[in-house]
Structures are given as structure tokens and as C-alpha cells.
Design a protein around this motif. Structure first.
Motif, PDB file in Angstrom:
ATOM      1  N   ILE A   1       0.658  -8.087   3.481  1.00  0.00           N
ATOM      2  CA  ILE A   1       0.364  -6.639   3.258  1.00  0.00           C
ATOM      3  C   ILE A   1       1.519  -5.691   3.789  1.00  0.00           C
ATOM      4  N   HIS A   2       2.144  -5.095   2.857  1.00  0.00           N
ATOM      5  CA  HIS A   2       3.266  -4.195   3.314  1.00  0.00           C
ATOM      6  C   HIS A   2       2.829  -2.641   2.905  1.00  0.00           C
ATOM      7  N   LEU A   3       2.841  -1.977   4.045  1.00  0.00           N
ATOM      8  CA  LEU A   3       2.394  -0.803   4.194  1.00  0.00           C
ATOM      9  C   LEU A   3       3.520   0.188   4.098  1.00  0.00           C
ATOM     10  N   HIS A   4       3.509   1.407   3.121  1.00  0.00           N
ATOM     11  CA  HIS A   4       4.662   2.180   3.150  1.00  0.00           C
ATOM     12  C   HIS A   4       3.930   3.693   3.959  1.00  0.00           C
ATOM     13  N   HIS A   5       4.058   4.806   3.309  1.00  0.00           N
ATOM     14  CA  HIS A   5       3.425   5.824   3.824  1.00  0.00           C
ATOM     15  C   HIS A   5       1.826   5.810   3.918  1.00  0.00           C
ATOM     16  N   LEU A   6       1.184   6.178   4.938  1.00  0.00           N
ATOM     17  CA  LEU A   6      -0.035   6.199   5.157  1.00  0.00           C
ATOM     18  C   LEU A   6      -0.705   7.565   5.168  1.00  0.00           C
ATOM     19  N   HIS A   7       0.181   8.524   5.314  1.00  0.00           N
ATOM     20  CA  HIS A   7      -0.186   9.971   5.048  1.00  0.00           C
ATOM     21  C   HIS A   7      -0.173  10.450   3.635  1.00  0.00           C
ATOM     22  N   GLY A   8      -0.707  11.454   3.366  1.00  0.00           N
ATOM     23  CA  GLY A   8      -0.686  11.867   1.904  1.00  0.00           C
ATOM     24  C   GLY A   8      -2.083  12.158   1.318  1.00  0.00           C
ATOM     25  N   TYR A   9      -3.117  12.034   2.211  1.00  0.00           N
ATOM     26  CA  TYR A   9      -4.550  12.259   1.810  1.00  0.00           C
ATOM     27  C   TYR A   9      -5.156  11.303   0.849  1.00  0.00           C
TER      28      TYR A   9
ATOM     29  N   ILE B   1      10.933   2.603  -4.370  1.00  0.00           N
ATOM     30  CA  ILE B   1      11.378   1.210  -3.394  1.00  0.00           C
ATOM     31  C   ILE B   1      10.078   0.269  -3.558  1.00  0.00           C
ATOM     32  N   ALA B   2       8.747   0.592  -3.561  1.00  0.00           N
ATOM     33  CA  ALA B   2       7.880  -0.490  -3.592  1.00  0.00           C
ATOM     34  C   ALA B   2       7.840  -0.891  -4.977  1.00  0.00           C
ATOM     35  N   HIS B   3       8.139  -0.469  -6.162  1.00  0.00           N
ATOM     36  CA  HIS B   3       8.392  -1.075  -7.257  1.00  0.00           C
ATOM     37  C   HIS B   3       9.321  -1.907  -7.126  1.00  0.00           C
ATOM     38  N   GLN B   4      10.652  -1.688  -6.684  1.00  0.00           N
ATOM     39  CA  GLN B   4      11.502  -2.517  -6.703  1.00  0.00           C
ATOM     40  C   GLN B   4      11.601  -3.590  -5.682  1.00  0.00           C
ATOM     41  N   ILE B   5      10.935  -3.395  -4.611  1.00  0.00           N
ATOM     42  CA  ILE B   5      10.330  -4.712  -3.813  1.00  0.00           C
ATOM     43  C   ILE B   5       9.543  -5.869  -4.610  1.00  0.00           C
ATOM     44  N   GLY B   6       8.388  -5.062  -5.308  1.00  0.00           N
ATOM     45  CA  GLY B   6       7.555  -5.882  -6.314  1.00  0.00           C
ATOM     46  C   GLY B   6       8.312  -6.645  -7.110  1.00  0.00           C
ATOM     47  N   ASP B   7       9.397  -6.013  -7.916  1.00  0.00           N
ATOM     48  CA  ASP B   7      10.253  -6.873  -8.894  1.00  0.00           C
ATOM     49  C   ASP B   7      11.106  -8.082  -8.210  1.00  0.00           C
ATOM     50  N   THR B   8      11.467  -7.513  -6.991  1.00  0.00           N
ATOM     51  CA  THR B   8      12.150  -8.767  -6.013  1.00  0.00           C
ATOM     52  C   THR B   8      11.039  -9.930  -5.548  1.00  0.00           C
ATOM     53  N   VAL B   9      10.082  -9.686  -5.401  1.00  0.00           N
ATOM     54  CA  VAL B   9       9.262 -11.054  -5.136  1.00  0.00           C
ATOM     55  C   VAL B   9       8.745 -11.553  -6.332  1.00  0.00           C
ATOM     56  N   LEU B  10       8.417 -10.819  -7.435  1.00  0.00           N
ATOM     57  CA  LEU B  10       8.247 -11.292  -8.725  1.00  0.00           C
ATOM     58  C   LEU B  10       9.480 -12.241  -9.390  1.00  0.00           C
TER      59      LEU B  10
ATOM     60  N   ILE C   1       0.922  -1.132  -0.072  1.00  0.00           N
ATOM     61  CA  ILE C   1      -0.085  -0.023  -0.060  1.00  0.00           C
ATOM     62  C   ILE C   1       0.889   1.293   0.162  1.00  0.00           C
ATOM     63  N   SER C   2       0.923   1.873  -1.158  1.00  0.00           N
ATOM     64  CA  SER C   2       1.857   2.966  -1.345  1.00  0.00           C
ATOM     65  C   SER C   2       1.033   4.064  -2.164  1.00  0.00           C
ATOM     66  N   ILE C   3       1.284   5.400  -1.961  1.00  0.00           N
ATOM     67  CA  ILE C   3       0.547   6.521  -2.554  1.00  0.00           C
ATOM     68  C   ILE C   3       1.085   6.795  -4.042  1.00  0.00           C
ATOM     69  N   GLU C   4       2.280   6.113  -4.213  1.00  0.00           N
ATOM     70  CA  GLU C   4       3.012   6.404  -5.815  1.00  0.00           C
ATOM     71  C   GLU C   4       3.434   4.873  -6.059  1.00  0.00           C
ATOM     72  N   VAL C   5       3.606   4.801  -7.482  1.00  0.00           N
ATOM     73  CA  VAL C   5       4.122   3.347  -8.059  1.00  0.00           C
ATOM     74  C   VAL C   5       5.088   3.965  -8.793  1.00  0.00           C
ATOM     75  N   ASN C   6       6.461   3.529  -8.655  1.00  0.00           N
ATOM     76  CA  ASN C   6       7.653   3.773  -9.198  1.00  0.00           C
ATOM     77  C   ASN C   6       7.943   5.502  -9.551  1.00  0.00           C
ATOM     78  N   SER C   7       7.637   6.019  -8.523  1.00  0.00           N
ATOM     79  CA  SER C   7       7.770   7.615  -8.628  1.00  0.00           C
ATOM     80  C   SER C   7       7.990   7.974  -7.176  1.00  0.00           C
ATOM     81  N   GLY C   8       9.083   9.058  -7.200  1.00  0.00           N
ATOM     82  CA  GLY C   8       9.462   9.258  -5.827  1.00  0.00           C
ATOM     83  C   GLY C   8      10.152   8.217  -5.111  1.00  0.00           C
ATOM     84  N   SER C   9      11.044   8.576  -4.002  1.00  0.00           N
ATOM     85  CA  SER C   9      11.762   7.441  -3.535  1.00  0.00           C
ATOM     86  C   SER C   9      10.847   6.367  -3.003  1.00  0.00           C
TER      87      SER C   9
END
Length: 409
Positions: A94-102, A19-28, A7-15
């Protein structure tokens, strides 16, 4: 086939999105299925993506936060829709990242996770999760989060509230919500942040430290100085570089401007990530560049610079510092929060925050020694500590450890 939902506010954008994108690649790559949510900024990824709400939802949530100081407690319909999607996916973790950001309602989300008894890994990229309002507190030397937040000095800092201060109510509700999940592991991105977590109301939750990873095949010492010289007309100059996703006093923008006034014409500063308004206010010896999503462009600028300056007074990790080291560039950081963890005397300098006189001294010393004096050690440190393949495998191993533990129970 195990399933991971991040659960991330962005995908493959911003730091964080990268990170979420690269973790995804690792498990894939290890035979898992990977899903990543986003509310804005969805760049191409190999994982399946799930949108949370709409742009209007984010805007309305931000507006409510400006008035009521309740970030994390809006976005009800968007989060209810998310829980229905989670029900369909049936993730093993479920892997949580930032939960702020509206973009998400933490109460609805955590109640659902608790009810379904889904194991959670939660990476802390800042301190919002254990405060009543702010994402960082060191700048104002506030320790109320250790006991109970109230009367927030940073009400008008992100996530900004223009009127109401709900820091006390937010703190009490967050404490109740975030300590309700039994199968949760918190991952801090630095030892400094892990220490803060263990001083907070989350001290009884399982914790790990996993540094952020850098793509060492993308960030490496590159022969880009000639191109940068021509592009920005800086030939023969000693090039000082600063990079941030957004620039403010916390990130050191005012210190860069103060430094620029003390430098002679043999120096030039390049700052990446400035807004259009900030670009107009720069002195002549600072070259400003707007934010770039191009990692190749970043690598060229890192590699061309003689010295990287991270003048931030609040960092939970300092990804730009790690990227600079990967490109073989010595770095100066302030002796504040997590930054000193990344630097050794062989790779740069740690100085007292805001001390422009000391900053000038180490710049002169680095100039005399020459960049080549540091390059090999900088690259070596990045390879040993920040290789994304190793760091993100730590997450994959953590997921398996959690699943194996659950099977035995």
C-alpha cells in the motif's frame, strides 16, 4: 502478479494525483497490477480506480473539521468501506500519499493495515503527518512539532478550524497511530523534508528521499513565444511567470504584487492558478489565469517566459520549479525550505525571502544575460534530477526491495 494500491485523494489531477497516476503507469509497464483511490477529481488513468466515500462524505468531513479540528479522524464509514475493498484487492504493497483532505479516517485505516501486516510506502508531500494541525510550519517559525504540538498559531489555516484547537490531541494520536506500523518506509520528496521527518516522532521509521518526477516529453523548451505574445498581448515584454495550484501569502502572491509596483512597462507578470476573486484584484501589469489541468498549456507558458519566479516561502519540493527548468527557463527561488535544492548558479538565483530589492537586482541581471545563457543548463539539470521515468522507477525498485526483504524474513 504483484499488486500495488495507492491511497490518494485525486487521480491524475493536481501534482499528487498526477504522481500517483504516473507511478501506476510505471508498475503496470513492469507487469504489476495498479489500483488508485480517489475521493474527488478522477481523471483518466490506466490504473484501476477505487472511490472512497462520496462528495457528501468529503463535505461533511470538512464541515466537522471546521468545527472540531479533527481532520483525519472523520470519514469512518467511507474508510470501513475502503478496508473491505482492500480485503478484496489483497495488495502486496500500500502506497500512501496525502491522508488529509477530509476523505479518510487514519485510525481505522492504520489499525487495518497493522492487523493485516501489509507493507507500506508513504510519500510525504508536506508536513501534516507529524504535526498536530498544519501542513507547513516554517512560515510562522513554529517548532512545537519537534516535541508536542499545542495552542496552534495556524488553527485557521488549512485544514482550517474555526472554533476548537485539538492540535495537542491530534499530535498525541497521530504519534501513536503512525508509529504503530513496523513495515513502513517514508519517502520524502526533498532532503529538507527528510531532515524534518528525522527531527519528528517518526525519526525511527525507515526513510528515503525521492524527488518528484517531471514528464520531460511533455515539459521541454517549446517555440511558443509568438503564440503567447498574440494570446496575451505581451509582445516585446520581458515575461515573468509564477504558477501555483492555489495562491496565498505563503505562495508569494503579495510579493508578486509588491514586485509589480516596482517594474517599468518593459516587464509583465503572468500568474497561473488564481481564483476568480483574486483575478479581480490584480494590478494592470499582472495577467492572471485560472488553474489549468492542461500540461501542454503549462509547457507553452513556461517556455514563453523569460524568467520563472517561485516566491513561495514553504515548499517541500517545488514541482513548478522543476517543470520550468525542464522547459529551459531560469528560476528565482527564496532561500527557504526545499527550494534551494533545485537551483544552481547556472540555472537561476537563490535570494532571501521577501527581499524585493534583491529580487529586482537578479531580474535585471537575468535580463542582461538573456534567457539563452541559462537554457541548456536548466534543461540538463531537469534531465539529471527530475526525469519521471527514473524517479518513479526508484519507487518500483523500492517496492521490490521491500517484497524481497519480506520473503527472506
Amino acid at each position: 502478479m504483484p499488486k500495488l494500491l495507492q491511497i490518494s485523494i485525486e487521480v491524475n489531477s493536481g501534482s499528487v494525483g498526477r504522481i500517483a497516476h504516473q507511478i501506476g503507469d510505471t508498475v503496470l509497464a513492469n507487469g504489476w497490477s495498479s489500483f488508485i483511490t480517489y475521493a474527488r477529481n478522477n481523471n483518466p488513468t490506466n490504473s484501476e480506480v477505487v472511490r472512497i466515500g462520496s462528495g457528501l462524505d468529503v463535505y461533511c468531513s470538512a464541515l466537522k473539521t471546521r468545527i472540531f479540528d479533527n481532520d483525519g479522524f472523520n470519514s469512518k464509514n467511507a474508510t470501513k468501506s475502503l478496508t473491505k475493498t482492500i480485503e478484496k484487492i489483497k495488495p502486496d504493497i500500500i502506497h500512501l500519499h496525502h491522508l488529509h483532505g477530509y476523505f479518510v479516517n487514519i485510525e481505522i485505516l492504520f489499525n487495518y493495515i497493522k492487523k493485516q501486516d501489509i507493507p507500506v510506502v508513504w510519500t510525504f508531500h508536506d508536513c501534516w503527518s507529524f504535526t498536530g494541525h498544519c501542513a507547513y510550519f516554517d512560515f510562522v517559525n513554529c517548532n512545537k512539532w519537534k516535541t508536542e504540538c499545542h495552542t496552534c498559531e495556524q488553527k485557521k489555516e488549512y485544514p482550517k478550524s474555526l472554533f476548537i484547537d485539538r492540535s495537542n490531541q491530534n499530535f498525541i494520536k497521530k504519534k501513536k497511530i503512525f508509529t504503530s506500523i513496523k513495515k513502513m518506509t517514508i519517502v520524502s520528496v526533498s532532503k529538507w523534508l527528510d531532515e524534518k521527518v528525522n527531527e519528528s516522532f517518526l525519526k525511527d521509521v525507515n526513510t528515503r528521499v525521492i524527488y518528484n518526477g517531471v514528464d520531460l516529453e511533455r515539459f521541454y523548451p517549446k517555440n511558443s513565444r509568438d503564440r503567447i505574445d498574440q494570446l496575451y498581448n505581451v509582445e516585446g515584454k520581458y515575461l515573468l511567470l509564477g504558477v501555483a495550484s492555489t495562491w496565498d501569502s505563503r505562495k508569494g502572491l503579495l510579493d508578486f504584487i509588491a514586485l509589480s509596483k516596482t517594474l517599468d512597462k518593459s516587464f509583465v507578470i503572468i500568474l497561473i492558478g488564481l481564483s476568480k476573486t483574486q483575478l479581480k484584484l490584480l494590478p494592470e501589469n499582472i495577467i492572471g489565469i485560472e488553474r489549468t489541468e492542461s500540461q501542454d498549456e503549462l509547457c507553452e507558458l513556461y517556455s514563453a517566459s523569460d524568467l520563472f519566479l517561485n516566491l513561495s516561502v514553504e515548499e517541500t519540493f517545488g514541482l513548478t520549479t522543476a517543470e520550468a527548468l525542464a522547459c529551459g527557463v531560469p528560476t528565482v527561488v527564496y532561500n527557504a525550505t526545499a527550494c534551494p535544492e533545485l537551483i544552481t548558479k547556472e540555472t537561476g538565483y537563490i535570494i532571501e525571502k521577501g527581499n524585493i530589492v534583491e529580487l529586482n537586482k537578479v531580474i535585471e541581471e537575468a535580463k542582461k544575460l538573456g534567457k539563452s545563457y541559462f537554457t541548456n543548463e536548466c534543461r540538463k539539470r531537469a534531465v539529471s534530477l527530475f526525469d519521471k521515468n527514473e524517479r518513479f522507477m526508484e519507487y518500483y525498485n523500492l517496492y521490490n526491495e521491500i517484497l524481497n526483504k519480506n520473503e527472506k524474513q
